[in-house]
Design an enzyme around this catalytic site. Structure first.
Site, short mmCIF file in Angstrom:
data_model
loop_
_atom_site.label_atom_id
_atom_site.label_comp_id
_atom_site.label_asym_id
_atom_site.label_seq_id
_atom_site.Cartn_x
_atom_site.Cartn_y
_atom_site.Cartn_z
N TYR A 24 0.75 -1.28 -0.03
CA TYR A 24 -0.16 -0.07 -0.01
C TYR A 24 0.93 1.21 0.09
CZ TYR A 24 -3.77 3.19 1.55
OH TYR A 24 -4.72 4.15 1.63
N GLU B 184 4.07 1.77 -0.66
CA GLU B 184 5.20 2.07 -1.92
C GLU B 184 4.21 2.26 -3.12
OE1 GLU B 184 7.93 2.81 -1.06
OE2 GLU B 184 9.20 1.80 0.08
N PRO C 82 2.31 2.19 12.37
CA PRO C 82 2.93 3.58 12.82
C PRO C 82 2.66 3.86 14.10
CG PRO C 82 1.90 3.54 10.54
CD PRO C 82 1.42 2.42 11.21
N ASN D 172 -14.43 -0.93 13.54
CA ASN D 172 -14.32 -2.15 14.39
C ASN D 172 -14.89 -1.60 15.64
OD1 ASN D 172 -13.02 -3.83 12.56
ND2 ASN D 172 -11.27 -3.97 13.77
N ARG E 148 -11.08 -1.40 9.79
CA ARG E 148 -10.25 -0.17 10.32
C ARG E 148 -10.71 0.11 11.76
NH1 ARG E 148 -10.18 3.48 4.88
NH2 ARG E 148 -12.11 2.10 4.38
N VAL E 149 -10.13 1.04 12.49
CA VAL E 149 -10.07 1.02 13.83
C VAL E 149 -11.60 1.65 14.33
CG1 VAL E 149 -9.04 3.06 14.20
CG2 VAL E 149 -9.10 1.65 16.08
N GLN F 108 2.75 7.29 15.47
CA GLN F 108 1.92 8.42 15.53
C GLN F 108 1.74 8.86 14.22
OE1 GLN F 108 4.96 10.85 17.66
NE2 GLN F 108 6.56 10.47 16.15
P1 NAD Z 1 -12.77 1.74 0.11
O1 NAD Z 1 -12.13 0.48 -0.13
O2 NAD Z 1 -14.15 2.05 0.53
O3 NAD Z 1 -12.85 2.26 -1.32
C1 NAD Z 1 -11.98 2.15 -2.29
C2 NAD Z 1 -12.72 1.55 -3.69
O4 NAD Z 1 -11.94 1.40 -4.74
C3 NAD Z 1 -13.97 0.44 -3.35
O5 NAD Z 1 -15.07 0.88 -3.82
C4 NAD Z 1 -12.88 -0.68 -4.37
O6 NAD Z 1 -14.17 -1.38 -4.75
C5 NAD Z 1 -12.53 0.32 -5.63
N1 NAD Z 1 -11.46 -0.47 -6.05
C6 NAD Z 1 -10.29 -1.07 -5.60
N2 NAD Z 1 -9.49 -1.60 -6.51
C7 NAD Z 1 -10.00 -1.25 -7.67
C8 NAD Z 1 -9.47 -1.45 -8.97
N3 NAD Z 1 -8.64 -2.24 -9.24
N4 NAD Z 1 -10.51 -1.02 -10.14
C9 NAD Z 1 -11.56 -0.19 -9.66
N5 NAD Z 1 -11.66 -0.20 -8.32
C10 NAD Z 1 -11.14 -0.53 -7.42
O7 NAD Z 1 -11.57 2.80 0.76
P2 NAD Z 1 -11.92 4.56 1.14
O8 NAD Z 1 -11.59 4.55 2.47
O9 NAD Z 1 -12.96 4.99 0.48
O10 NAD Z 1 -10.54 4.88 0.30
C11 NAD Z 1 -10.66 5.62 -1.05
C12 NAD Z 1 -9.42 6.06 -1.34
O11 NAD Z 1 -8.92 7.07 -0.57
C13 NAD Z 1 -8.06 5.01 -1.58
O12 NAD Z 1 -7.34 5.17 -2.58
C14 NAD Z 1 -7.62 5.20 -0.30
O13 NAD Z 1 -6.13 4.79 -0.26
C15 NAD Z 1 -7.71 6.69 -0.03
N6 NAD Z 1 -7.40 6.76 1.36
C16 NAD Z 1 -8.47 6.67 2.31
C17 NAD Z 1 -7.83 6.95 3.59
C18 NAD Z 1 -9.31 6.74 4.64
O14 NAD Z 1 -8.86 6.86 5.70
N7 NAD Z 1 -10.17 6.56 4.13
C19 NAD Z 1 -6.74 7.60 4.05
C20 NAD Z 1 -5.85 7.84 3.06
C21 NAD Z 1 -6.05 7.41 1.83
N1 UDP Z 2 -6.13 -0.95 15.55
C1 UDP Z 2 -6.83 -1.54 16.92
N2 UDP Z 2 -7.88 -2.15 16.88
C2 UDP Z 2 -8.71 -2.53 15.79
C3 UDP Z 2 -8.17 -2.03 14.40
C4 UDP Z 2 -7.19 -1.07 14.27
O1 UDP Z 2 -5.91 -1.11 17.72
O2 UDP Z 2 -9.60 -3.22 15.70
C5 UDP Z 2 -5.34 0.17 15.56
C6 UDP Z 2 -4.28 -0.30 14.51
O3 UDP Z 2 -3.29 -1.14 15.12
C7 UDP Z 2 -3.69 1.21 14.23
C8 UDP Z 2 -4.82 2.19 14.56
O4 UDP Z 2 -5.71 1.50 15.14
O5 UDP Z 2 -2.66 1.51 15.36
C9 UDP Z 2 -5.45 2.74 13.19
O6 UDP Z 2 -5.70 1.50 12.44
P1 UDP Z 2 -6.29 1.33 10.95
O7 UDP Z 2 -6.32 0.04 10.21
O8 UDP Z 2 -7.72 2.21 11.28
O9 UDP Z 2 -5.53 2.41 10.18
P2 UDP Z 2 -4.09 2.59 9.79
O10 UDP Z 2 -3.07 1.79 10.71
O11 UDP Z 2 -3.83 2.35 8.23
O12 UDP Z 2 -3.72 4.10 10.20
#
Ligand code: NAD
Ligand code: UDP
Length: 321
Positions: free
Chosen positions: A152, A154, A281, A197, A193-194, A283
């Site tokens: 993710y 990279e 990570p 969950n 995700r946290v 922080q």
């Molecule tokens: P999500 O998993 O709900 O949405 C991702 C969407 O992309 C899904 O609808 C999935 O079906 C589609 N998808 C995945 N691979 C695909 C492919 N090869 N072709 C076409 N569609 C594809 O996640 P999200 O939280 O809505 O995230 C959306 C974007 O925002 C992502 O690119 C994610 O990396 C970025 N992002 C989200 C967060 C966050 O906290 N939500 C943080 C940082 C970056």
């Molecule tokens: N996490 C947790 N319990 C869960 C899910 C996630 O303690 O049930 C922690 C996880 O280890 C991380 C933080 O919550 O430290 C955020 O996790 P998430 O998967 O939401 O996002 P990311 O780690 O990508 O920031």
């Protein structure tokens, strides 16, 4: 914040439009009067996220995998296609890399052919386990290139490189936003995700699973604030390429988040500790000085308790299913 003015109607492509963030973005773009083409392979997205938009004459959707080239007549492209939950992106890491890298190339080629503006949703993961706190865009990050999160991290870093090389080499109008943890309605209950969950666990009265000792921190942005920032970034002049951090600078330990969710749901569930996943990570906090400057005074407006209340209400209405 400045108020929303009238906007010229655009043909907008949203990849990943059936996902959590993408569906909110599609909704907002339609409300702003644009024609929206939502492209998704439905790997983590769901048809029910866009079901309420399907009767709208300006809304179309297409099942398509962005690792394959595509054609469409568009003015703007928001590239959100990529699984975002560690559980989902680690399930098929090679596919995750292909989605970030080949997806970016295919969509940049489309933008190049169409003369469209293209915005990449990058991530705070480009900073890895950061040694600079809070993280400004100038920080190059501390990323493990061979760990379980690398597909993710990279992949997203490579996509950023492609965006800047297509800009320099081919003159494509590109923009990169680095999103920090964002939450809200339409997260999947099994997303992993946290925030989702903890809410699902609290509502079901099962143990809240804190990974590690819970002292690691995250900064949580409510979805509406995030979508506002993306729309504003797309509207900036061509010389604004980013990367621009987008997130809520409020920083909380994971233990604090668990306690807030318990308090807001009135749940008597217990907090239990589980092993910390690899490369988690320690922080995260965005420095949003640049966003404030280039996004017309943009500022997150929904604090954690208010956003959690709305998200809890969503999971209560949908039964967490
Ligand atoms: P999500 O998993 O709900 O949405 C991702 C969407 O992309 C899904 O609808 C999935 O079906 C589609 N998808 C995945 N691979 C695909 C492919 N090869 N072709 C076409 N569609 C594809 O996640 P999200 O939280 O809505 O995230 C959306 C974007 O925002 C992502 O690119 C994610 O990396 C970025 N992002 C989200 C967060 C966050 O906290 N939500 C943080 C940082 C970056
Ligand atoms: N996490 C947790 N319990 C869960 C899910 C996630 O303690 O049930 C922690 C996880 O280890 C991380 C933080 O919550 O430290 C955020 O996790 P998430 O998967 O939401 O996002 P990311 O780690 O990508 O920031």
């Amino acid at each position: 914040m400045t108020s929303r003015g009238p906007t010229e109607k655009k043909r907008v492509l949203v990849t990943g439009g059936a996902g959590f963030l993408g569906s909110h973005l599609c909704e907002r773009l339609l409300a702003d009067g644009h024609a929206v083409l939502c492209v998704d392979d439905f790997s983590t997205g769901q048809e029910r996220n866009i079901a309420h938009l399907q009767h709208r004459p300006d809304f179309r959707w297409l099942r398509h995998d962005v690792t394959q080239p595509m054609d469409a007549e568009v003015d703007c492209i928001y590239n959100l296609a990529c699984p975002a939950s560690p559980v989902h992106y680690q399930a098929d890491p090679v596919k995750t890399l292909r989605t970030s890298v080949l997806g970016a190339m295919n969509l940049l080629e489309l933008a190049r052919r169409q003369g469209a503006v293209i915005l990449q949703t990058s991530t705070s993961e480009v900073y890895g386990d950061p040694s600079v706190h809070p993280q400004p865009e100038s920080y190059w990050g501390h990323v493990n290139p061979i760990g379980v999160r690398s597909c993710y991290d990279e992949g997203k870093r490579c996509a950023e490189t492609l965006f800047f090389d297509y800009r320099r080499q081919h003159g494509v109008r590109t923009k990169v936003a680095r999103l920090f943890n964002t939450y809200g309605p339409r997260m999947r209950p099994d997303d992993g995700r946290v925030v989702s969950n903890f809410i699902v666990q609290a509502l079901q009265g099962t143990d809240l699973t804190v990974y590690g000792n819970g002292t690691q921190t995250r900064s949580f942005c409510y979805v509406d604030d995030l979508v506002e920032a993306l729309v504003r970034l797309m509207a900036t002049p061509d010389d604004v390429a980013g990367p621009v951090n987008v997130g809520n600078p409020g920083e909380f330990t994971i233990l604090e988040l668990a306690e807030r969710v318990l308090a807001l749901t009135g749940s008597s569930a217990r907090i239990v500790h589980r092993p910390l996943p690899g490369d988690d990570p320690r922080q995260r906090q965005p420095d949003i000085t640049l966003a404030r400057a280039v996004l017309g005074g943009w500022e997150p407006t929904i604090d954690l308790d208010a956003g959690l209340r709305r998200t809890i209400a969503f999971f209560q209405q949908t039964g967490g299913a």
